[in-house]
Design a protein around this motif. Structure first.
Motif, short mmCIF file in Angstrom:
data_model
loop_
_atom_site.label_atom_id
_atom_site.label_comp_id
_atom_site.label_asym_id
_atom_site.label_seq_id
_atom_site.Cartn_x
_atom_site.Cartn_y
_atom_site.Cartn_z
N ASN A 132 19.66 18.01 17.52
CA ASN A 132 19.82 16.66 16.97
C ASN A 132 20.34 16.78 15.54
O ASN A 132 19.86 17.61 14.77
N PHE A 133 21.33 15.95 15.23
CA PHE A 133 21.94 15.96 13.90
C PHE A 133 21.81 14.58 13.28
O PHE A 133 22.15 13.58 13.91
N VAL A 134 21.35 14.54 12.03
CA VAL A 134 21.27 13.31 11.26
C VAL A 134 22.23 13.44 10.09
O VAL A 134 22.12 14.39 9.30
N MET A 135 23.18 12.50 9.98
CA MET A 135 24.20 12.61 8.94
C MET A 135 24.44 11.26 8.29
O MET A 135 24.22 10.20 8.89
N GLN B 96 8.48 10.10 14.45
CA GLN B 96 8.43 9.03 13.47
C GLN B 96 8.59 9.56 12.04
O GLN B 96 9.16 8.88 11.18
N ARG B 97 8.14 10.78 11.80
CA ARG B 97 8.38 11.38 10.48
C ARG B 97 9.87 11.66 10.28
O ARG B 97 10.40 11.47 9.18
N LEU B 98 10.54 12.10 11.34
CA LEU B 98 11.98 12.32 11.26
C LEU B 98 12.72 11.02 10.95
O LEU B 98 13.61 10.99 10.09
N VAL C 187 18.92 18.85 10.70
CA VAL C 187 19.41 19.46 11.93
C VAL C 187 18.20 20.04 12.66
O VAL C 187 17.42 20.79 12.09
N GLN C 188 18.05 19.65 13.93
CA GLN C 188 17.00 20.21 14.76
C GLN C 188 17.70 20.88 15.95
O GLN C 188 18.40 20.21 16.71
N GLY C 189 17.54 22.17 16.11
CA GLY C 189 18.22 22.86 17.19
C GLY C 189 17.33 23.90 17.84
O GLY C 189 16.64 24.65 17.14
N THR C 190 17.35 23.95 19.17
CA THR C 190 16.49 24.87 19.90
C THR C 190 17.25 25.47 21.09
O THR C 190 17.90 24.74 21.84
N ALA C 191 17.14 26.78 21.24
CA ALA C 191 17.65 27.44 22.44
C ALA C 191 16.57 27.38 23.51
O ALA C 191 15.44 27.80 23.29
N GLU C 192 16.94 26.82 24.65
CA GLU C 192 15.97 26.72 25.75
C GLU C 192 15.91 28.00 26.58
O GLU C 192 14.97 28.20 27.34
#
Length: 238
Positions: free
Chosen positions: A189-192, A91-93, A201-206
Motif C-alpha cells: 500500500n502506498f500513500v502519497m 485507523q492509525r494509518l 509504504v507498507q509492503g509484504t512478500a507473501e
C-alpha cells in the motif's frame, strides 16, 4: 490476464459522493470498484489532553467494517468489547496519512475525527478510506470556513491519496481486488501527496521475497495511480 480483465496499470472505477451524511460537517461515500467506504468528518471544539493550551489542533481517524461488508457475517467489534489489531493499525494509518497534509497550528485547538466505515469490502479498504477521508476532511474545513472558523488553504497543505499495488501471477499490478489480494505474491500500500511526496509504504512478500527492481515498479504504478486519484479529488471538490 487479471481476474477482472483489467490491464496491469488499470485501476477499478473510482467515484466520490460528497455530502452523503446530512449530519456530519463533512462526508463522502467513496467507491473503488466493489469496495465502498463511508467517510464522515466530525468537528469537536476541543483537543486531546496532551495538546491543551498548545495552540494546535488534531486530526484523527477511526475505522470499522459492517458485519456484512464481506461474504460471511463478522461480529461487531463492540460485541467483543475491544478492537482487533488490524482495525487499530488501519485507523492509525488513516490518521497519519491525513495529518501529513494538515497544518495543525492553523487548525487551532480543535479536533476533527474522520470515521471510515466499510459498507462493502472487495480489497483496498484502507486505501479507499484515506482517499475518501481527504474529501470528508476538506468538506469539514469548508464548513468551518463558512462560519469564519478557519480557512481551508491555511489548514490543508496538499492532497493525499492511497492505492494498493502488488505482484500477482508474476506481474506488478495496481489496485488489487480481493481475488488478487488473497493470491498475490507481494502486497503493498502506498500513500502519497498531490506533490508526489511519499507519506507511507507498507509492503509484504507473501511467499518469495520481492526485489528492489520490483519495488520500484510498484512505486511507479502507485505514483501514477495516486496522481490519477488526486485529479479525481480535485474534480470532485471543484
Amino acid at each position: 490476464m487479471r481476474p477482472s480483465g483489467r490491464q496491469t496499470n488499470q485501476m477499478r472505477k473510482v467515484s466520490f459522493e460528497r455530502n452523503f451524511s446530512k449530519h456530519a460537517e463533512g462526508s463522502c461515500l467513496v467507491k473503488f470498484g466493489d469496495t465502498h467506504v463511508l467517510c464522515t468528518a466530525s468537528l469537536e471544539e476541543k483537543t486531546p489532553p496532551w495538546l491543551r493550551n498548545s495552540g494546535k489542533g488534531w486530526v484523527t481517524a477511526e475505522y470499522g467494517m459492517l458485519p456484512r461488508a464481506t461474504g460471511d457475517r463478522m461480529k461487531r467489534e463492540a460485541a467483543a468489547g475491544k478492537q482487533g489489531g488490524r482495525t487499530q493499525e488501519i485507523q492509525r494509518l488513516i490518521g497519519r496519512s491525513l495529518r501529513a497534509v494538515v497544518d495543525l497550528g492553523a487548525l487551532g485547538e480543535k479536533q476533527i475525527t474522520v470515521d471510515c466505515d466499510v459498507i462493502q469490502a472487495d480489497g483496498g479498504t484502507r486505501t479507499a478510506a484515506i482517499t475518501g477521508g481527504w474529501i470528508a476532511l476538506y468538506d469539514c474545513l469548508k464548513w468551518m470556513e463558512a462560519r469564519s472558523m478557519t480557512k481551508v488553504e491555511k489548514v490543508l497543505k496538499d492532497h493525499v491519496a492511497a492505492i494498493s499495488c502488488g505482484i500477482f501471477a508474476g506481474q506488478p499490478v495496481i489496485d488489487l481486488d480481493y481475488l488478487e489480494d488473497s493470491a498475490a505474491e507481494t502486497d503493498a500500500n502506498f500513500v502519497m501527496t498531490g506533490m508526489g511526496g511519499i507519506v507511507e509504504v507498507q509492503g509484504t512478500a507473501e511467499g518469495a521475497p520481492f526485489s528492489q527492481d520490483e519495488l520500484l515498479q510498484l512505486l511507479a504504478l502507485a505514483s501514477d495511480g495516486t496522481k490519477e486519484l488526486v485529479a479525481m479529488q480535485k474534480q470532485a471538490i471543484a
